[in-house]
Design an enzyme around this catalytic site. Structure first.
Site, PDB file in Angstrom:
ATOM      1  N   ASP A 221      -3.350   5.795   9.436  1.00 48.65           N
ATOM      2  CA  ASP A 221      -3.417   5.932   7.990  1.00 48.65           C
ATOM      3  C   ASP A 221      -4.626   5.184   7.412  1.00 48.65           C
ATOM      4  O   ASP A 221      -5.101   4.214   7.991  1.00 48.65           O
ATOM      5  CB  ASP A 221      -2.121   5.364   7.395  1.00 48.65           C
ATOM      6  N   GLU A 245      -6.915   9.319   9.482  1.00 51.61           N
ATOM      7  CA  GLU A 245      -6.929   9.905   8.145  1.00 51.61           C
ATOM      8  C   GLU A 245      -8.104   9.329   7.366  1.00 51.61           C
ATOM      9  O   GLU A 245      -8.007   8.268   6.751  1.00 51.61           O
ATOM     10  CB  GLU A 245      -5.621   9.618   7.408  1.00 51.61           C
TER      11      GLU A 245
END
Length: 512
Positions: A221, A245
């Protein structure tokens, strides 16, 4: 000497067991939110009504629905962050204690059971992990929360000291990199990875986590919010494939800089935005070709990027454009263009939720494997798996494009697959396209529609004509011929070469 031999042996076993980026290129990933996928035992007959908190999905629930996932054609799952979260952290991104499994999802034993059952079915498991921030402090929901609460870290483990975090500030400018890396996303306490204790603790944590649970990969993330050198260390400590990400709006060159400098693989957000423009906004498909060409220029390896049309951070495709035919075209591109296909749970059931949290619906009571979209995705997965094309290779060629249609081939010459997608939509009727750039495919070669073997097109002097009915995509496979290079001998040599290359890579890493 015996001890040294054992160390070498176990190291080689670890290298063999670890799933490489090359191996992940052959996978089809099913992204699910653990809390929203399936409850343990019998699921309720009605959908979860409060999407802002926990709905009851669990590790055991996922395990009990592996037939559903496998039936869709997926052979990897990406699950929510597993750690204990602060209040209402149903999604997993608000860590409270990184050393504890979230009790709302289940126990360590149940998580390990899920992974074991997945591996029995050759389904790989990808953990979502967060190393940028911790969760919301108790009683805080926005910036109006008193500063003394926003800077009180005593409820977190192991990061409970103020000097382990950046100073209180908020990300305001998407072009200010210092702000992105040192300020808070929302109100989430921003960890300082340059502080030695934080850095080493995170590296040790991820190393232990991947080994304890025998996971096959990680989705990481908030990549852009942490300096790139840290991620290189993080990936090395993890020892598994990492898919990052990197998402700051539609900035292809900026995001591409994170491949190689941070991680080996990224989710392909630039292509996500290009697909939205092409299929939701119906911009000219020539612009999609421009995006493909730009990506081939700026990314180190496009074949290892994660391709998707839906995810948990954006309104669903059908919420923007309620035309299932356009969704089918976009999914064909995701499955057969360069990259690793990622299917967000619920797409197969035509979920059409809006912005977060409305795009995080409960899958129950919709475990229906007979729906047209479920079967369509299964067909795409099967066509990809059994096509004979090596999707990890740079063997993509766009052979036709105009305002509403794009045709590409995949595979070595002569091309094995011919894929046609269009954004005219279901109401357009039939369109006919003449493709002129098939000079590498021999005259007389026949392509057969994978869904209708009566639908055949023949190449004449590098030209063929295809018809797309009611805006539907088409996938053609080159008909088998005796001299065609995908013969048993050629396939044997291909696999033998791959095995020898893997062995060489293993021993090169070990003894370099």
């Amino acid at each position: 000497m015996e001890a040294f031999r054992w160390v070498v042996f176990t190291a080689i076993l670890a290298l063999v067991a670890s799933k490489t980026a090359e191996e992940w290129k052959s996978r089809i990933i099913y992204q699910l939110l653990t809390d929203r996928f399936s409850q343990k035992g019998d699921n309720p007959n009605t959908a979860c009504s409060d999407l802002s908190g926990y709905c009851g999905g669990s590790f055991k629930g996922i395990e009990e629905q592996l037939d559903y996932i496998q039936g869709l054609g997926a052979n990897a799952i990406w699950i929510s962050p597993i750690v204990e979260n602060t209040v209402n952290g149903y999604h997993g991104y608000w860590a409270k204690n990184i050393y504890k499994v979230n009790p709302e999802f289940g126990t360590e034993v149940e998580l390990k059971s899920l992974i074991t059952e997945c591996h029995k079915r050759d389904i790989w498991v990808m953990f979502d992990v967060v190393a940028n921030h911790m969760g919301r402090q108790s009683g805080c929901i926005d910036r109006s929360c008193p500063t003394e609460q926003l800077t009180n870290f005593t409820e977190f483990a192991p990061f409970d000291q103020q000097d382990q975090y950046h100073e209180l500030c908020y990300i305001q400018e998407s072009s200010n990199q210092s702000e992105i890396e040192q300020c808070r996303l929302g109100i989430l306490p921003d960890l300082n990875q340059t502080e030695s204790y934080v850095r080493q603790t995170l590296l040790d944590w991820i190393s232990n986590l991947t080994r304890e649970y025998n996971v096959d990969g990680l989705r990481i993330d908030t990549l852009c919010e942490v300096p790139k050198p840290f991620w290189r260390e993080f990936q090395k400590s993890a020892g598994v494939f990492c898919l990052g990400e990197a998402n700051y709006y539609d900035r292809p060159r900026y995001l591409a800089s994170y491949q190689g400098e941070a991680l080996e693989a990224l989710l392909n957000f630039p292509m996500y935005w290009a697909l939205r423009r092409s299929f939701n906004d119906k911009e000219h498909m020539t612009e999609l070709l421009d995006s493909i060409d730009l990506q081939n220029e700026i990314f180190i390896d496009t074949t290892v990027l994660g391709l998707f049309v839906d995810n948990h951070d954006f309104q669903r495709f059908l919420n923007i454009t309620p035309d299932v035919t356009l969704l089918r075209n976009a999914l064909v591109f995701v499955f057969f263009s360069q990259g690793i296909p990622v299917v967000y749970y619920g797409t197969e059931q035509l979920f059409h939720g809006g912005a977060d949290p409305d795009n995080r619906e409960s899958l129950w009571p919709h475990f229906d494997n007979t729906t047209a979209m479920y079967q369509f995705i299964r067909q795409l997965a099967d066509a990809r798996k059994f096509s004979g094309v090596s999707f990890g290779d740079l063997n993509q060629n766009v052979v036709y494009v105009d305002n509403d249609t794009l045709v590409l081939t995949r595979g070595d010459n002569p091309s094995q697959l011919l894929i046609a997608v269009t954004n005219v939509g279901k109401s357009q009727g039939s369109v006919q396209k003449t493709v002129h750039n098939l000079t590498d495919t021999g005259s007389g070669a026949v392509f057969v529609n994978i869904w209708d073997n009566k639908d055949r097109v023949t190449v004449n002097d590098g030209v063929l004509t295809i018809s797309l009915t009611n805006g539907q995509p088409k996938i053609f496979k080159l008909a088998e011929t005796t001299p065609y290079k995908s013969s048993a001998t050629a396939m044997f040599m291909h696999h033998l070469t791959a095995i020898l290359s893997l062995c060489l890579a293993i021993f090169s890493k070990q003894f370099a």
